[in-house]
Design a protein around this motif. Structure first.
Motif, PDB file in Angstrom:
ATOM      1  N   ALA A   1       0.835  -1.202   0.000  1.00 44.22           N
ATOM      2  CA  ALA A   1       0.000   0.000   0.000  1.00 44.22           C
ATOM      3  C   ALA A   1       0.869   1.251   0.000  1.00 44.22           C
ATOM      4  CB  ALA A   1      -0.936  -0.001   1.206  1.00 44.22           C
ATOM      5  N   ARG A   2       1.917   1.239   0.801  1.00 47.41           N
ATOM      6  CA  ARG A   2       2.807   2.408   0.872  1.00 47.41           C
ATOM      7  C   ARG A   2       3.437   2.694  -0.484  1.00 47.41           C
ATOM      8  NH1 ARG A   2       8.311   3.497   4.220  1.00 47.41           N
ATOM      9  NH2 ARG A   2       7.872   5.679   4.695  1.00 47.41           N
ATOM     10  N   ALA A   3       3.879   1.654  -1.172  1.00 49.92           N
ATOM     11  CA  ALA A   3       4.492   1.831  -2.493  1.00 49.92           C
ATOM     12  C   ALA A   3       3.482   2.375  -3.500  1.00 49.92           C
ATOM     13  CB  ALA A   3       5.088   0.517  -2.980  1.00 49.92           C
ATOM     14  N   LEU A   4       2.261   1.827  -3.496  1.00 48.43           N
ATOM     15  CA  LEU A   4       1.246   2.296  -4.436  1.00 48.43           C
ATOM     16  C   LEU A   4       0.815   3.727  -4.109  1.00 48.43           C
ATOM     17  CD1 LEU A   4      -0.531   1.797  -6.867  1.00 48.43           C
ATOM     18  CD2 LEU A   4      -2.188   0.663  -5.347  1.00 48.43           C
ATOM     19  N   ILE A   5       0.660   4.050  -2.843  1.00 45.03           N
ATOM     20  CA  ILE A   5       0.300   5.413  -2.456  1.00 45.03           C
ATOM     21  C   ILE A   5       1.350   6.399  -2.962  1.00 45.03           C
ATOM     22  CG2 ILE A   5       0.098   6.985  -0.484  1.00 45.03           C
ATOM     23  CD1 ILE A   5      -1.204   4.529   1.007  1.00 45.03           C
TER      24      ILE A   5
ATOM     25  N   LEU B   1       0.952  11.198   3.130  1.00 44.67           N
ATOM     26  CA  LEU B   1       0.869  10.076   2.188  1.00 44.67           C
ATOM     27  C   LEU B   1       2.244   9.642   1.704  1.00 44.67           C
ATOM     28  CD1 LEU B   1      -2.265  11.068   0.077  1.00 44.67           C
ATOM     29  CD2 LEU B   1      -2.137   9.666   2.151  1.00 44.67           C
ATOM     30  N   ARG B   2       3.137  10.588   1.493  1.00 40.64           N
ATOM     31  CA  ARG B   2       4.495  10.241   1.035  1.00 40.64           C
ATOM     32  C   ARG B   2       5.341   9.617   2.139  1.00 40.64           C
ATOM     33  NH1 ARG B   2       4.243  15.491  -1.533  1.00 40.64           N
ATOM     34  NH2 ARG B   2       4.006  15.208  -3.766  1.00 40.64           N
ATOM     35  N   GLY B   3       5.209  10.125   3.367  1.00 42.47           N
ATOM     36  CA  GLY B   3       6.136   9.724   4.417  1.00 42.47           C
ATOM     37  C   GLY B   3       5.560   8.877   5.527  1.00 42.47           C
ATOM     38  N   GLY B   4       4.233   8.705   5.537  1.00 43.33           N
ATOM     39  CA  GLY B   4       3.609   7.950   6.613  1.00 43.33           C
ATOM     40  C   GLY B   4       3.652   6.448   6.387  1.00 43.33           C
ATOM     41  N   TRP B   5       3.151   5.743   7.385  1.00 42.15           N
ATOM     42  CA  TRP B   5       3.131   4.289   7.314  1.00 42.15           C
ATOM     43  C   TRP B   5       1.705   3.794   7.472  1.00 42.15           C
ATOM     44  CZ3 TRP B   5       6.560   1.286   5.307  1.00 42.15           C
ATOM     45  CH2 TRP B   5       6.389  -0.087   5.399  1.00 42.15           C
ATOM     46  N   PRO B   6       1.222   2.954   6.528  1.00 44.44           N
ATOM     47  CA  PRO B   6      -0.159   2.475   6.605  1.00 44.44           C
ATOM     48  C   PRO B   6      -0.342   1.318   7.584  1.00 44.44           C
ATOM     49  CG  PRO B   6       0.840   1.846   4.506  1.00 44.44           C
ATOM     50  CD  PRO B   6       1.871   2.607   5.274  1.00 44.44           C
ATOM     51  N   ASP B   7      -1.502   1.341   8.229  1.00 51.99           N
ATOM     52  CA  ASP B   7      -1.968   0.175   8.974  1.00 51.99           C
ATOM     53  C   ASP B   7      -2.476  -0.848   7.967  1.00 51.99           C
ATOM     54  OD1 ASP B   7      -1.480   1.331  11.443  1.00 51.99           O
ATOM     55  OD2 ASP B   7      -3.558   1.957  11.762  1.00 51.99           O
TER      56      ASP B   7
ATOM     57  N   ILE C   1      -3.102   6.035   7.247  1.00 47.30           N
ATOM     58  CA  ILE C   1      -1.686   6.353   7.040  1.00 47.30           C
ATOM     59  C   ILE C   1      -1.268   7.275   8.182  1.00 47.30           C
ATOM     60  CG2 ILE C   1       0.032   7.164   5.394  1.00 47.30           C
ATOM     61  CD1 ILE C   1      -1.978   4.968   4.342  1.00 47.30           C
ATOM     62  N   HIS C   2      -0.277   6.851   8.953  1.00 44.47           N
ATOM     63  CA  HIS C   2       0.121   7.580  10.158  1.00 44.47           C
ATOM     64  C   HIS C   2       1.500   8.197  10.031  1.00 44.47           C
ATOM     65  CE1 HIS C   2      -3.070   5.890  12.741  1.00 44.47           C
ATOM     66  NE2 HIS C   2      -2.930   4.813  11.985  1.00 44.47           N
ATOM     67  N   THR C   3       1.597   9.401  10.571  1.00 41.34           N
ATOM     68  CA  THR C   3       2.890   9.960  10.960  1.00 41.34           C
ATOM     69  C   THR C   3       2.791  10.179  12.463  1.00 41.34           C
ATOM     70  OG1 THR C   3       2.258  12.279  10.679  1.00 41.34           O
ATOM     71  CG2 THR C   3       3.169  11.148   8.732  1.00 41.34           C
ATOM     72  N   ARG C   4       3.803  10.730  13.037  1.00 45.08           N
ATOM     73  CA  ARG C   4       3.795  10.970  14.484  1.00 45.08           C
ATOM     74  C   ARG C   4       2.669  11.920  14.889  1.00 45.08           C
ATOM     75  NH1 ARG C   4       5.918  14.669  17.622  1.00 45.08           N
ATOM     76  NH2 ARG C   4       7.104  15.689  15.991  1.00 45.08           N
ATOM     77  N   THR C   5       2.331  12.877  14.017  1.00 45.09           N
ATOM     78  CA  THR C   5       1.388  13.927  14.409  1.00 45.09           C
ATOM     79  C   THR C   5       0.079  13.961  13.631  1.00 45.09           C
ATOM     80  OG1 THR C   5       2.439  15.488  12.896  1.00 45.09           O
ATOM     81  CG2 THR C   5       3.261  15.436  15.177  1.00 45.09           C
ATOM     82  N   MET C   6      -0.038  13.178  12.556  1.00 43.89           N
ATOM     83  CA  MET C   6      -1.242  13.233  11.718  1.00 43.89           C
ATOM     84  C   MET C   6      -1.623  11.842  11.225  1.00 43.89           C
ATOM     85  SD  MET C   6      -0.435  16.624   9.427  1.00 43.89           S
ATOM     86  CE  MET C   6       1.348  16.465   9.383  1.00 43.89           C
ATOM     87  N   CYS C   7      -2.876  11.726  10.800  1.00 40.20           N
ATOM     88  CA  CYS C   7      -3.362  10.478  10.212  1.00 40.20           C
ATOM     89  C   CYS C   7      -4.308  10.820   9.066  1.00 40.20           C
ATOM     90  CB  CYS C   7      -4.092   9.645  11.259  1.00 40.20           C
ATOM     91  SG  CYS C   7      -4.715   8.076  10.618  1.00 40.20           S
TER      92      CYS C   7
ATOM     93  N   VAL D   1     -10.254  10.079   2.343  1.00 35.43           N
ATOM     94  CA  VAL D   1     -11.581  10.015   2.962  1.00 35.43           C
ATOM     95  C   VAL D   1     -11.679  10.988   4.129  1.00 35.43           C
ATOM     96  CG1 VAL D   1     -13.207   8.494   4.147  1.00 35.43           C
ATOM     97  CG2 VAL D   1     -11.844   7.615   2.227  1.00 35.43           C
ATOM     98  N   THR D   2     -10.653  11.033   4.946  1.00 35.34           N
ATOM     99  CA  THR D   2     -10.601  11.956   6.075  1.00 35.34           C
ATOM    100  C   THR D   2      -9.152  12.102   6.527  1.00 35.34           C
ATOM    101  OG1 THR D   2     -11.628  12.552   8.185  1.00 35.34           O
ATOM    102  CG2 THR D   2     -10.994  10.241   7.897  1.00 35.34           C
TER     103      THR D   2
END
Length: 92
Positions: A11-15, A48-54, A67-73, A87-88
Motif C-alpha cells: 500500500a505504501r508503495a502504491l500510495i 501520504l508520502r512519508g507515513g506508514w499504513p496500517d 496512514i500515520h505519521t507521528r502527528t497526523m493520520c 476520505v478523512t
C-alpha cells in the motif's frame, strides 16, 4: 477499486506512486476535517508520502488504509491503481 487488500508495504508503495504520478482527490468530509484541524492538502500529501499504513480495513466494498505519521493520520481508499481518494484526515 482494488479487489484485494495490499500489505502495508505494498500500500505504501502504491500510495507513493499515485501521489507522484496519478490522481489524488479529497472527499468533502476530508476537506472539512482538514479545515477543522488547520491542515492543508500539502500536509496531507506529506503524510501520504512519508507515513506508514496500517493493515487494510474493508468498508462497503473498498479497502481503506490509515496512514500515520507521528502527528497526523489520513484515511485513503484506492479507486484504481492510479487514483486514490482521501476520505478523512486529522491531527493527533
Amino acid at each position: 477499486m482494488l479487489e484485494q487488500s495490499l500489505s502495508p508495504t505494498g500500500a505504501r508503495a502504491l500510495i507513493r506512486r499515485i501521489v507522484d504520478q496519478g490522481e489524488v482527490d479529497f472527499w468533502h468530509h476530508a476537506k472539512e476535517e482538514m479545515d477543522n484541524d488547520r491542515l492543508s492538502q500539502a500536509d496531507c500529501l506529506n503524510v501520504l508520502r512519508g507515513g506508514w499504513p496500517d493493515p487494510a480495513e474493508s468498508h462497503h466494498g473498498h479497502w481503506r488504509y490509515q496512514i500515520h505519521t507521528r502527528t497526523m493520520c489520513a484515511v485513503v481508499q484506492f479507486e484504481s491503481s492510479t487514483h486514490l481518494s482521501v476520505v478523512t484526515m486529522w491531527r493527533k
